[in-house]
Design a protein around this motif. Structure first.
Motif, mmCIF file in Angstrom:
data_model
loop_
_atom_site.group_PDB
_atom_site.id
_atom_site.type_symbol
_atom_site.label_atom_id
_atom_site.label_comp_id
_atom_site.label_asym_id
_atom_site.label_seq_id
_atom_site.Cartn_x
_atom_site.Cartn_y
_atom_site.Cartn_z
ATOM 1 N N ILE A 138 11.305 27.570 59.105
ATOM 2 C CA ILE A 138 9.938 27.425 58.604
ATOM 3 C C ILE A 138 9.610 28.431 57.505
ATOM 4 C CG2 ILE A 138 7.501 27.636 59.254
ATOM 5 C CD1 ILE A 138 8.189 26.404 61.922
ATOM 6 N N HIS A 157 12.752 18.930 64.100
ATOM 7 C CA HIS A 157 11.939 20.053 63.643
ATOM 8 C C HIS A 157 10.554 19.548 63.233
ATOM 9 C CE1 HIS A 157 15.584 22.269 63.945
ATOM 10 N NE2 HIS A 157 16.151 21.716 62.887
ATOM 11 N N THR A 158 9.728 19.270 64.232
ATOM 12 C CA THR A 158 8.425 18.655 63.989
ATOM 13 C C THR A 158 7.496 19.552 63.186
ATOM 14 O OG1 THR A 158 8.623 17.419 66.066
ATOM 15 C CG2 THR A 158 6.429 17.611 65.107
ATOM 16 N N GLU A 159 7.497 20.837 63.469
ATOM 17 C CA GLU A 159 6.602 21.744 62.744
ATOM 18 C C GLU A 159 6.978 21.788 61.267
ATOM 19 O OE1 GLU A 159 4.823 26.303 63.018
ATOM 20 O OE2 GLU A 159 6.227 25.565 64.546
ATOM 21 N N VAL A 160 8.269 21.801 60.985
ATOM 22 C CA VAL A 160 8.716 21.756 59.594
ATOM 23 C C VAL A 160 8.296 20.438 58.956
ATOM 24 C CG1 VAL A 160 10.736 21.618 58.090
ATOM 25 C CG2 VAL A 160 10.644 23.349 59.891
ATOM 26 N N THR A 170 12.957 15.629 60.536
ATOM 27 C CA THR A 170 12.678 14.739 61.671
ATOM 28 C C THR A 170 13.943 14.367 62.428
ATOM 29 O OG1 THR A 170 12.747 12.819 60.165
ATOM 30 C CG2 THR A 170 10.592 13.787 60.638
ATOM 31 N N GLY A 228 15.541 23.876 60.304
ATOM 32 C CA GLY A 228 14.285 24.211 60.960
ATOM 33 C C GLY A 228 13.760 25.590 60.598
ATOM 34 N N ASP A 274 2.183 17.836 54.899
ATOM 35 C CA ASP A 274 0.975 18.438 54.334
ATOM 36 C C ASP A 274 1.158 18.804 52.862
ATOM 37 O OD1 ASP A 274 -0.306 18.154 56.752
ATOM 38 O OD2 ASP A 274 0.050 20.222 57.405
ATOM 39 N N GLU A 311 3.795 11.359 65.258
ATOM 40 C CA GLU A 311 3.200 12.264 66.247
ATOM 41 C C GLU A 311 1.704 11.990 66.421
ATOM 42 O OE1 GLU A 311 4.763 15.020 67.996
ATOM 43 O OE2 GLU A 311 6.575 13.928 67.437
ATOM 44 N N ASP A 325 8.322 27.335 53.873
ATOM 45 C CA ASP A 325 7.050 27.782 53.301
ATOM 46 C C ASP A 325 7.258 28.481 51.969
ATOM 47 O OD1 ASP A 325 5.628 26.756 55.429
ATOM 48 O OD2 ASP A 325 5.448 28.666 56.484
ATOM 49 N N TRP A 382 5.715 18.617 59.574
ATOM 50 C CA TRP A 382 4.295 18.647 59.216
ATOM 51 C C TRP A 382 4.028 19.525 58.016
ATOM 52 C CZ3 TRP A 382 1.262 14.971 59.964
ATOM 53 C CH2 TRP A 382 1.335 14.193 61.128
ATOM 54 N N ARG A 383 4.788 20.602 57.866
ATOM 55 C CA ARG A 383 4.654 21.432 56.658
ATOM 56 C C ARG A 383 4.948 20.569 55.422
ATOM 57 N NH1 ARG A 383 3.848 25.495 59.970
ATOM 58 N NH2 ARG A 383 4.314 27.614 59.339
#
Length: 313
Positions: A174, A206-209, A202, A172, A215, A297, A178, A211-212
């Motif tokens: 980030i 680590h949802t934010e990761v 997932t 996780g 994307d 999500e 990045d 989505w990174r």
């Protein structure tokens, strides 16, 4: 040998958790020496070195004084030890080096000094991890950047193919994710067994990761929140040359359904077929298909799926 820049700071607690060993007792001065290295007591280290203490003394797990200093970010102690003959590439019983210890705990200046003194940047521990992989898995973004800037390989991976990006996603981290994406890491790379960075993110929440990665072009290969749902497709047009033949079996086809519900043409692969002449007609059926896309999500996402079309029987 370059003289390392001195950095004053507070003492860092000893964190050699991976080896979980305390200094052995080859002699009283050796035990004291290892402790002094861990604490950054340069005065005591200097005194012991002058009395003949071996700079390469280690504990029962093979942890040298330099490893203790590196793990705790003791820059002055590490420099003194190297200047007095400490082996920068010595390994403990787990195959860890001083550079790996510095990387594991994010001590960039110590790592810099070790590299300048000849440390092997690409050495691997018994578990198959390099200093760069350890820094990434631990989430030390500045260390990851430093090692990459100093020649560490972006394609560094474990023996089973787990990449830097997978290690960062699993933890996780980030900032590391990045950085690696910025440096060109493949968000859809697969390790043994089909493991991906997206699965790593997932499955660990680590949802934010995630989505990174999405994307950046990552594709789901396992179930997200909702699978693609076929809405329509054109009729299959079987070649006239096959109408008189008795064909039995299935054409198994794999492709990516994009976030708009369309099949990505370049992703289409025939995995199995009972007759080569069926491949193109089956492809056209799915290329013309429309799906309700997979969801994660509450948002549509790309997903790689397999479909089959059976003949005969």
């Amino acid at each position: 040998m370059k003289i390392w820049r001195t950095i004053a700071g507070t003492l860092v607690p000893l964190l050699l958790a991976l080896t979980a060993a305390s200094p052995a007792h080859p002699q009283v001065d050796a035990e004291t020496f290892l402790d002094a290295a861990a604490r950054g007591d340069v005065g005591l280290l200097t005194l012991l070195l002058r009395t003949g203490q071996d700079a390469n003394v280690a504990d029962s797990a093979g942890n040298s004084a330099l490893m203790f200093a590196a793990a705790n970010g003791q820059l002055e102690s590490a420099a003194l030890l190297v200047d007095n003959g400490a082996d920068v590439n010595a390994t403990n019983l787990e195959g860890f080096t001083a550079l790996m210890m510095a990387a594991l705990y994010g001590h960039v200046e110590v790592a810099r000094g070790l590299l300048e003194s000849g440390a092997d940047r690409d050495a691997k521990a018994n578990i198959g991890m390099t200093a760069l992989l350890m820094a990434t898995a631990s989430g030390h973004g500045e260390m990851v950047r430093f090692l990459l800037d100093n020649g560490a390989a972006m394609d560094d991976a474990t023996p089973d193919g787990r990449t830097l990006l997978m290690a960062a996603a699993e933890g996780g981290h980030i900032a590391c994710v990045d950085l690696l994406l910025e440096r060109g890491a493949d968000p859809s790379a697969e390790a043994d067994g089909g493991f991906t960075a997206l699965i790593a993110a997932t499955s660990n929440g680590h949802t934010e990761v995630a989505w990174r990665l999405i994307d950046a072009g990552a594709v789901f290969t396992t179930k997200p929140d909702a699978l693609p749902e076929l809405l329509s497709n054109p009729e299959l047009e079987v070649p006239d040359s096959l109408t008189a033949e008795s064909i039995e079996g299935s054409v198994v086809i794999q492709f990516i359904v994009d976030a708009e519900g369309h099949v990505e043409p370049e992703s289409v692969t025939i995995l199995e077929t009972p007759h080569e002449a069926l491949n193109e007609p089956v492809k056209q059926v799915f290329l013309g298909a429309v799906y309700k896309p997979a969801e994660f999500e509450g948002r549509p996402v790309r997903m790689r799926i397999r479909q089959s079309m059976s003949f005969g029987g």
